[in-house]
Motif scaffolding. Structure first.
Motif, PDB file in Angstrom:
ATOM      1  N   PRO A 143       0.874  -1.435   0.200  1.00 41.80           N
ATOM      2  CA  PRO A 143       0.067   0.076   0.019  1.00 41.80           C
ATOM      3  C   PRO A 143       0.837   1.386  -0.063  1.00 41.80           C
ATOM      4  N   LEU A 144       0.288   2.363  -0.651  1.00 40.19           N
ATOM      5  CA  LEU A 144       0.806   3.556  -0.665  1.00 40.19           C
ATOM      6  C   LEU A 144       0.768   4.350   0.892  1.00 40.19           C
ATOM      7  N   THR A 145       1.946   5.162   1.136  1.00 38.63           N
ATOM      8  CA  THR A 145       1.913   5.947   2.274  1.00 38.63           C
ATOM      9  C   THR A 145       0.612   6.618   2.591  1.00 38.63           C
ATOM     10  N   ARG A 146       0.405   7.350   3.704  1.00 35.42           N
ATOM     11  CA  ARG A 146      -0.818   8.050   3.756  1.00 35.42           C
ATOM     12  C   ARG A 146      -0.679   9.437   2.877  1.00 35.42           C
ATOM     13  N   ASP A 147       0.422   9.775   2.571  1.00 27.65           N
ATOM     14  CA  ASP A 147       0.676  10.960   1.540  1.00 27.65           C
ATOM     15  C   ASP A 147       0.572  10.323  -0.016  1.00 27.65           C
ATOM     16  N   HIS A 148      -0.011   9.108  -0.041  1.00 31.49           N
ATOM     17  CA  HIS A 148       0.140   8.613  -1.556  1.00 31.49           C
ATOM     18  C   HIS A 148       1.338   8.534  -2.107  1.00 31.49           C
ATOM     19  N   ALA A 149       2.711   8.525  -1.379  1.00 34.93           N
ATOM     20  CA  ALA A 149       3.932   8.026  -1.813  1.00 34.93           C
ATOM     21  C   ALA A 149       3.997   6.750  -1.805  1.00 34.93           C
ATOM     22  N   HIS A 150       5.083   6.172  -2.643  1.00 28.20           N
ATOM     23  CA  HIS A 150       5.570   4.788  -2.547  1.00 28.20           C
ATOM     24  C   HIS A 150       5.974   4.529  -1.222  1.00 28.20           C
ATOM     25  N   ASP A 151       5.611   3.377  -0.712  1.00 31.54           N
ATOM     26  CA  ASP A 151       6.209   3.079   0.928  1.00 31.54           C
ATOM     27  C   ASP A 151       7.543   2.322   0.655  1.00 31.54           C
ATOM     28  N   LEU A 152       8.566   3.080   0.583  1.00 28.80           N
ATOM     29  CA  LEU A 152       9.814   2.313   0.285  1.00 28.80           C
ATOM     30  C   LEU A 152      10.421   1.540   1.347  1.00 28.80           C
ATOM     31  N   ASN A 153      10.051   1.976   2.591  1.00 28.19           N
ATOM     32  CA  ASN A 153      10.552   1.121   3.771  1.00 28.19           C
ATOM     33  C   ASN A 153       9.827  -0.292   3.703  1.00 28.19           C
ATOM     34  N   ALA A 154       8.731  -0.287   3.420  1.00 32.46           N
ATOM     35  CA  ALA A 154       7.774  -1.534   3.341  1.00 32.46           C
ATOM     36  C   ALA A 154       8.362  -2.320   1.996  1.00 32.46           C
ATOM     37  N   MET A 155       8.357  -1.626   0.994  1.00 35.57           N
ATOM     38  CA  MET A 155       8.855  -2.300  -0.208  1.00 35.57           C
ATOM     39  C   MET A 155      10.237  -3.019  -0.147  1.00 35.57           C
ATOM     40  N   LEU A 156      11.195  -2.288   0.814  1.00 38.04           N
ATOM     41  CA  LEU A 156      12.672  -2.808   1.061  1.00 38.04           C
ATOM     42  C   LEU A 156      12.346  -4.105   1.929  1.00 38.04           C
ATOM     43  N   GLU A 157      11.432  -4.124   3.112  1.00 38.89           N
ATOM     44  CA  GLU A 157      11.148  -5.106   4.064  1.00 38.89           C
ATOM     45  C   GLU A 157      10.770  -6.248   3.037  1.00 38.89           C
ATOM     46  N   ARG A 158       9.802  -6.041   2.110  1.00 34.76           N
ATOM     47  CA  ARG A 158       9.144  -7.251   1.442  1.00 34.76           C
ATOM     48  C   ARG A 158      10.282  -7.733   0.328  1.00 34.76           C
ATOM     49  N   ALA A 159      11.175  -6.772   0.092  1.00 37.28           N
ATOM     50  CA  ALA A 159      12.354  -7.441  -0.793  1.00 37.28           C
ATOM     51  C   ALA A 159      13.061  -8.533  -0.101  1.00 37.28           C
ATOM     52  N   GLY A 160      13.291  -8.349   1.035  1.00 41.00           N
ATOM     53  CA  GLY A 160      14.004  -9.257   1.499  1.00 41.00           C
ATOM     54  C   GLY A 160      15.545  -9.549   0.938  1.00 41.00           C
ATOM     55  N   THR A 161      15.819 -10.925   0.784  1.00 36.49           N
ATOM     56  CA  THR A 161      17.093 -10.954  -0.053  1.00 36.49           C
ATOM     57  C   THR A 161      16.837 -11.719  -1.227  1.00 36.49           C
ATOM     58  N   GLY A 162      15.615 -11.638  -1.666  1.00 34.31           N
ATOM     59  CA  GLY A 162      15.174 -12.140  -2.971  1.00 34.31           C
ATOM     60  C   GLY A 162      15.610 -11.469  -4.101  1.00 34.31           C
ATOM     61  N   GLN A 163      15.005 -11.628  -5.521  1.00 33.81           N
ATOM     62  CA  GLN A 163      15.357 -11.268  -6.708  1.00 33.81           C
ATOM     63  C   GLN A 163      14.250 -10.993  -7.510  1.00 33.81           C
ATOM     64  N   GLY A 164      14.280  -9.979  -8.400  1.00 28.56           N
ATOM     65  CA  GLY A 164      13.138  -9.565  -9.125  1.00 28.56           C
ATOM     66  C   GLY A 164      13.338  -8.112  -9.537  1.00 28.56           C
ATOM     67  N   VAL A 165      12.036  -7.598  -9.567  1.00 24.92           N
ATOM     68  CA  VAL A 165      12.089  -6.254  -9.751  1.00 24.92           C
ATOM     69  C   VAL A 165      10.722  -5.330  -8.983  1.00 24.92           C
TER      70      VAL A 165
END
Ligand SMILES: Cc1ncc(COP(=O)(O)O)c(C=O)c1O
Length: 382
Positions: free
Chosen positions: A148-170
């Motif tokens: 989900p976007l942040t409350r300001d409708h920006a990308h939630d980069l911290n959450a995206m980083l967390e979800r990226a973990g140590t995987g691979q992709g885009v």
């Protein structure tokens, strides 16, 4: 007492104060079908405020070029690809091998998915955002995670980083974001790219770049000040400000290595000679871009004014469309407009009451507001 414009928008725009009204979706997987969402049968006479096109038509130089081209249709576009890539590269101050032309951004997104997604890989994207790449990821057998976007409708980069973990992709970043029209600040994105695990490629979609006006948005393109990383691809399109959506042409800028990988996925000779020549003419017309951006800013302000007059909250946009809170399930609004021959954006869950309106010409917008004003009042739930 008059409320200063900024303060007014802070009150009008959904933000911290009204976040409770925003549905929160978690780490849901993509379960949609892009094609089923697309191209709802549009009567030829409908007012089309649904696809973020340029309502004023193609840029005039592109249009003139097209008119004179019928007699060249027997020829393959040989040097034309190189000429256009060179012109784009020169403007951006990069070498030609870093520019990848595609049949719209859509093809560049598909090429990136083909290179960097597959079984065992993950696409991480915002919710809501432009979803085309999710379809490509799904076709490639990759997992799709929506954050989900942040409350300001920006990308939630911290959450995206967390979800990226140590995987691979885009990681797909749409900036300004479609459908919210909001931007994610450049500084945050730079820090994000630095921290992202090496198995990920960031796909920065700047389809609406030209509509951002003023520095208040904390937006800076990743092309104009490039980051030298094989992990970064930036896409742009001729479909929006240049008014060439029907021509199907766009481009990506990446490092030479990444560009080579993308090119290997390209369908040879896919872009038509007409598209490439029209894009070249458009590229050589910077006045068009300036004028169209200024006109769009005026149209956007008028949209805010009309919404304000009716007390409708709008998400402040940096693009050629905006989302407004209709206060009801958006499907009802879409149906009402459709019955009145006006097409507006499709639903973008989890923003279930928000309608995305692409700005039309002044007469089209007059009709839009007329139709809005005829929308039946909602029956009270009680
Ligand atoms: C964010 C975004 N990226 C890409 C596209 C597709 O652009 P193109 O017409 O260049 O394929 C769109 C179209 O609406 C879009 O909104």
């Amino acid at each position: 007492m008059a409320i200063p414009r900024r303060q007014f928008f802070r009150q009008m725009m959904i933000g911290a104060g009204t976040a409770a009204t925003l549905p929160v979706i978690g780490k849901s997987a993509w379960s949609g079908n892009w094609r089923s969402l697309q191209f709802d049968a549009a009567p030829g006479t409908a007012i089309r405020l649904d696809s973020n096109e340029n309502p004023y038509g193609p840029c005039s130089k592109g249009c003139e070029t097209l008119k004179g081209m019928a007699s060249s249709a027997n020829r393959y576009p040989k040097h034309d690809y190189i000429d256009l890539a060179e012109a784009i590269a020169a403007t951006h101050g990069v070498s030609r091998e870093r520019v990848v032309l595609g049949c719209g951004s859509a093809e560049n997104l598909r090429m990136a998915a083909a290179c960097y997604l597959g079984p065992g890989k993950t696409l991480i994207m915002a919710s809501p955002t432009f979803e085309l790449i999710a379809q490509y990821a799904q076709n490639a057998g990759a997992q799709v995670i929506m954050v989900p976007l942040t409350r300001d409708h920006a990308h939630d980069l911290n959450a995206m980083l967390e979800r990226a973990g140590t995987g691979q992709g885009v990681v797909y970043i749409c900036n300004p974001n479609n459908p919210t029209g909001t931007v994610t600040p450049r500084a945050d994105l730079e820090a994000f790219v630095r921290k992202l695990p090496s198995g990920y490629t960031v796909l920065m979609d700047e389809a609406y770049h030209h509509f951002v006006i003023g520095s208040g948005a904390a937006y800076t393109s990743f092309i104009d000040r490039p980051v030298e990383s094989d992990q970064l691809i930036v896409t742009r399109t001729f479909s929006k400000i240049y008014g060439l959506a029907g021509m199907r042409i766009g481009y990506a800028v990446a490092t030479p290595d990444t560009a080579r990988r993308l090119m290997a996925q390209k369908v040879d000779w896919a872009m038509s000679l007409l598209a490439v020549r029209a894009a070249m003419a458009a590229w050589n017309d910077p006045d068009h871009v300036r004028n169209a951006a200024t006109r769009n800013a005026g149209d956007r302000q008028e949209f805010y004014n009309q919404a304000k007059a009716r007390g409708i909250p709008v998400i402040e946009s940096q693009a050629n469309f905006a989302m407004m809170d209709s206060g009801r399930p958006v499907e009802e609004v879409i149906d009402h407009f459709k019955r009145n021959n006006v097409l507006i954006g499709r639903p973008f869950p989890p923003y279930t009451s928000y309608a995305r309106i692409s700005f039309g010409t002044p007469p089209e917008m007059q009709e839009f507001w007329r139709v809005w004003d005829t929308m039946p009042a909602r029956k009270s739930a009680a």
